[in-house]
Design an enzyme around this catalytic site. Structure first.
Site, PDB file in Angstrom:
ATOM      1  N   SER A  74       0.800  -1.235   0.000  1.00 41.30           N
ATOM      2  CA  SER A  74       0.000   0.000   0.000  1.00 41.30           C
ATOM      3  C   SER A  74       0.826   1.276   0.000  1.00 41.30           C
ATOM      4  O   SER A  74       0.287   2.354  -0.261  1.00 41.30           O
ATOM      5  CB  SER A  74      -0.952   0.006   1.202  1.00 41.30           C
ATOM      6  OG  SER A  74      -2.059  -0.833   0.952  1.00 41.30           O
ATOM      7  N   LYS A  77       0.599   3.420  -3.058  1.00 41.37           N
ATOM      8  CA  LYS A  77      -0.528   4.325  -3.301  1.00 41.37           C
ATOM      9  C   LYS A  77      -0.075   5.783  -3.318  1.00 41.37           C
ATOM     10  O   LYS A  77      -0.683   6.618  -3.999  1.00 41.37           O
ATOM     11  CB  LYS A  77      -1.596   4.116  -2.221  1.00 41.37           C
ATOM     12  CG  LYS A  77      -2.248   2.751  -2.289  1.00 41.37           C
ATOM     13  CD  LYS A  77      -3.124   2.478  -1.071  1.00 41.37           C
ATOM     14  CE  LYS A  77      -3.767   1.098  -1.175  1.00 41.37           C
ATOM     15  NZ  LYS A  77      -4.497   0.706   0.027  1.00 41.37           N
ATOM     16  N   TYR A 200      -2.764  -1.343 -10.513  1.00 44.63           N
ATOM     17  CA  TYR A 200      -2.706  -1.153  -9.059  1.00 44.63           C
ATOM     18  C   TYR A 200      -1.809  -2.196  -8.398  1.00 44.63           C
ATOM     19  O   TYR A 200      -0.922  -1.856  -7.602  1.00 44.63           O
ATOM     20  CB  TYR A 200      -4.126  -1.211  -8.491  1.00 44.63           C
ATOM     21  CG  TYR A 200      -4.193  -1.376  -6.999  1.00 44.63           C
ATOM     22  CD1 TYR A 200      -3.678  -0.399  -6.145  1.00 44.63           C
ATOM     23  CD2 TYR A 200      -4.783  -2.499  -6.430  1.00 44.63           C
ATOM     24  CE1 TYR A 200      -3.734  -0.546  -4.767  1.00 44.63           C
ATOM     25  CE2 TYR A 200      -4.849  -2.646  -5.060  1.00 44.63           C
ATOM     26  CZ  TYR A 200      -4.327  -1.682  -4.224  1.00 44.63           C
ATOM     27  OH  TYR A 200      -4.388  -1.832  -2.867  1.00 44.63           O
ATOM     28  N   TYR A 252      -4.011   3.637   7.509  1.00 44.85           N
ATOM     29  CA  TYR A 252      -5.231   2.851   7.541  1.00 44.85           C
ATOM     30  C   TYR A 252      -6.265   3.485   8.477  1.00 44.85           C
ATOM     31  O   TYR A 252      -6.333   4.708   8.582  1.00 44.85           O
ATOM     32  CB  TYR A 252      -4.924   1.396   7.916  1.00 44.85           C
ATOM     33  CG  TYR A 252      -4.027   0.694   6.923  1.00 44.85           C
ATOM     34  CD1 TYR A 252      -4.256   0.803   5.550  1.00 44.85           C
ATOM     35  CD2 TYR A 252      -2.946  -0.066   7.340  1.00 44.85           C
ATOM     36  CE1 TYR A 252      -3.442   0.160   4.634  1.00 44.85           C
ATOM     37  CE2 TYR A 252      -2.134  -0.728   6.429  1.00 44.85           C
ATOM     38  CZ  TYR A 252      -2.376  -0.600   5.081  1.00 44.85           C
ATOM     39  OH  TYR A 252      -1.573  -1.226   4.166  1.00 44.85           O
ATOM     40  N   VAL A 270       1.142  -3.610   4.170  1.00 46.03           N
ATOM     41  CA  VAL A 270       0.998  -4.844   4.936  1.00 46.03           C
ATOM     42  C   VAL A 270       2.217  -5.753   4.844  1.00 46.03           C
ATOM     43  O   VAL A 270       2.272  -6.772   5.537  1.00 46.03           O
ATOM     44  CB  VAL A 270      -0.269  -5.619   4.508  1.00 46.03           C
ATOM     45  CG1 VAL A 270      -1.519  -4.866   4.885  1.00 46.03           C
ATOM     46  CG2 VAL A 270      -0.241  -5.949   3.029  1.00 46.03           C
TER      47      VAL A 270
END
Length: 370
Positions: A74, A77, A200, A252, A270
């Site tokens: 992540s 991103k 992605y 998160y 993660v």
């Protein structure tokens, strides 16, 4: 005064000592808060622990297992959102994906119903939209452009997607497929779902070291210019947008508490990595695979918390509190007493004086205390 833009030799040595002591101290701490590893076989790497820092003058410190490669997950991103901003501009990007903390898990199906868009680009739904609006004729061109930018951020021209990991993630993408098809049914996605998901997850499958992660963070801290190569990775105009959304949405569903307590713009993944960027000062990379209930690295969170509390790196801390690279122990000033209720209000007027206040001398104001 803030940490100087160019460090002295003494500050460089002292900062290395402090980071080595910090890593050693956190390595001895218990891991009671670890609830999972992703993927589960990462438990075999549970003892890996690395910390790296890159100052905006290019100075770098690396301690622990800093040469170990792990997937961005992540953290990618951040770079996808940055390129989406570059390709579409601030306003057009904002119409497709918001910048509000969701308060929900990263893979939630919750959306900003009023504006019909994902809450922010740091959750899966928002990152899928960002991947949709990145410029490119096909998957290969979009992924190629993202890789080119990531190479500029990290200073590693050989950065690549781990194809084996990508295939594994594509084979286990039911949740993201469901989110994508649901968003497309609502008009939030425009392109082909399979292609968007491939872009992605390709970004998530890029492998980095902790040192490279700290350079990418320092590039953001340095206004979009890599401090070790002097190459621009993103337009200066959008740096504030990226760091701002990292600060409020990057950890998160624990992002709000993080912004308040730790106060360092950061993004976690993660795989156990955390990238943190302190504007005009330093970029940090941390890796430890044991995750807490939010999916954040337990040791990584503890490292950042100590950097904030003990070394004064909370972005709203008094500049004089910064201790990284400084000699001597932390000296906490005596707290000033809280003002009495109403102490900041104007002095009351004498109602019996008959003064109509027009042209009267302004009331005295008690000076605010910081």
């Amino acid at each position: 005064m803030a940490w100087d833009e160019t460090l002295t030799e003494q500050e460089v040595r002292r900062a290395r000592e402090q980071l080595e002591q910090l890593l050693e101290r956190q390595a001895r701490m218990g891991t009671a808060d670890v609830v999972t590893y992703h993927p589960p076989e990462a438990i075999s790497q549970r003892d890996l622990f690395a910390l790296a820092g890159t100052h905006v003058d290019g100075t770098q410190w690396t301690v622990g297992d800093h040469e170990h490669r792990f997937p961005l997950q992540s953290i990618s991103k951040v770079f996808t959102y940055a390129l989406a901003l570059e390709d579409n501009g601030r306003e057009a990007t904002l119409t497709r994906v918001g910048v509000e903390p969701s308060g929900d898990p990263f893979n939630s199906l919750a959306f900003d119903e009023f504006n019909r868009r994902p809450h922010n680009p740091m959750v899966n739904a928002g990152a899928l939209v960002a991947a949709d609006i990145v410029g490119g004729a096909d998957v290969d061109e979009k992924v190629g452009r993202l890789l080119e930018r990531m190479r500029l951020y990290t200073g590693n021209p050989d950065l690549e997607v781990d194809q084996e990991l990508l295939e594994a993630q594509l084979a286990d993408a039911d949740r993201n497929l469901g989110i994508s098809y649901y968003m497309r049914s609502l008009g939030m996605l425009v392109g082909e779902v399979a292609e968007i998901l491939a872009v992605y997850l390709s970004a998530c499958s890029v492998m980095v070291t902790t040192a490279e992660l700290s350079v990418a963070a320092a590039t953001l801290a340095h206004g979009g210019i890599n401090p070790r190569t002097d190459e621009r990775a993103m337009p200066r105009t959008y740096v504030r947008d990226v760091i701002g959304v990292m600060f409020t949405c990057g950890m998160y569903d624990a992002a709000g508490q993080w912004a308040n307590d730790v106060g360092i713009p950061a993004k976690s993944g993660v795989s156990g990595g955390i990238m943190a960027s302190i504007p005009n000062q330093v970029g940090l990379g941390v890796f430890s695979p044991g995750l807490d209930i939010h999916g954040n690295s337990v040791r990584g969170v503890n490292v950042c918390r100590e950097l904030s509390d003990r070394f004064g790196l909370h972005i709203f801390a008094d500049p004089g509190e910064t201790q990284l690279g400084r000699l001597g122990g932390r000296v906490w000033p005596e707290p000033e007493p809280e003002p009495e209720p109403g102490a900041l209000d104007p002095d009351p007027r004498d109602e019996e004086s008959g003064d109509d206040h027009e042209g009267a001398t302004p009331p005295a104001v008690v000076e605010a205390r910081s």
